[in-house]
Design an enzyme around this catalytic site. Sequence first.
Site, PDB file in Angstrom:
ATOM      1  N   SER A  12       0.848  -1.195   0.000  1.00 30.04           N
ATOM      2  CA  SER A  12       0.000   0.000   0.000  1.00 30.04           C
ATOM      3  C   SER A  12       0.877   1.235   0.000  1.00 30.04           C
ATOM      4  O   SER A  12       2.006   1.209   0.499  1.00 30.04           O
ATOM      5  CB  SER A  12      -0.884  -0.001   1.257  1.00 30.04           C
ATOM      6  OG  SER A  12      -1.453   1.274   1.484  1.00 30.04           O
ATOM      7  N   TYR A  30      -0.398   0.091  10.413  1.00 31.74           N
ATOM      8  CA  TYR A  30      -0.736  -0.409   9.078  1.00 31.74           C
ATOM      9  C   TYR A  30       0.402  -0.128   8.102  1.00 31.74           C
ATOM     10  O   TYR A  30       0.838  -1.014   7.356  1.00 31.74           O
ATOM     11  CB  TYR A  30      -2.019   0.255   8.588  1.00 31.74           C
ATOM     12  CG  TYR A  30      -2.424  -0.162   7.194  1.00 31.74           C
ATOM     13  CD1 TYR A  30      -2.769  -1.479   6.916  1.00 31.74           C
ATOM     14  CD2 TYR A  30      -2.466   0.764   6.154  1.00 31.74           C
ATOM     15  CE1 TYR A  30      -3.141  -1.861   5.626  1.00 31.74           C
ATOM     16  CE2 TYR A  30      -2.841   0.398   4.879  1.00 31.74           C
ATOM     17  CZ  TYR A  30      -3.187  -0.921   4.620  1.00 31.74           C
ATOM     18  OH  TYR A  30      -3.555  -1.294   3.344  1.00 31.74           O
TER      19      TYR A  30
END
Length: 330
Positions: free
Chosen positions: A172, A198
């Site tokens: 990501s 994350y």
Amino acid sequence: MTTNTPAARNAADHPLLTTPFTARADAREVIAGVDLTGRRAVVTGGASGLGAETVRALAEAGAEVTVATRRPEAAEPLLRELAAADGAGPVRTAPLDLSDLTSVDAFVRNWSGPLDILVANAGIMALPERTLTPRGWEMQLATNHLGHFALATGLHPSLREAGSARIVVVSSGAHLNAPFDFDDPHFEHRPYDPWTAYGQSKSADVLLAAGARRWAADGITANALNPGYVLTNLQRHLDEDTMRAFGVMDDDGNVTPLPYYKTPAQGAATSVLLAASPLLEGVTGRYFEDNQEAPVVREENPTGGVAAHAVDPEAADRLWAYATEALRTP
């Protein structure tokens, strides 16, 4: 276009690989005409979202696909759909909980024969509170990285047996500002932040692809990617205020993608490109977005590209050693 041999190379010392596909190409388009009959693939988190679109594209090209998911029953509609599709390869499900090494070990034990494609797609994002696995691992790092590391290393003999296997790691853009913290990866001492956790897990995912250069001599390549902005179940842990701040929820609670968001089929395109396109033959240890290799960026607050900390070969080796030891520790 010139492809590389499987020999590992630093992500900064080669011309960027380009393809004819735009950011809006979908998963079927990037492998149109490719015949995957006889190839075997595993897609983690393949029951919905980007994973389901990846499964569709690979199966429709003839591959035998295993949907590895915590809830195999959730994939049943997809299996019925593909069973009725002309020319699609066989698709089955297998239980897999990446946060539970017992589950990962069981999946590996039950796998038999070569594996041509491993798509590390499953993930969780921005858990609002620090959550630990029974081993004391922060849940996002456990699910997004350590579980996939255990799966890939466990399946290494099957990948090697295939002779020319590919590992695809879904990362990501959140990795850009969150290097892996070797001193405190599980937030035991620093304050827990959902997005830092994350992002760290997604930096670890890119480093997994970089570290897998050690398998080049086995005919195994590994690359990471950013699928872009896509609305899927990945956002399930975000509250309404966060969704509104992102601009994808109105005052009535309706969720609508912004113009630059991709459909799930478009978001899965880069995964499928890396998994099966002949354009990626022999290419390893790189990071892609919008169906192109992304440049290494070193400035603060970048909006795209891959951070230097995520493709640093020394960090990749250090993380590989850390993950290997973590798996050994009860």
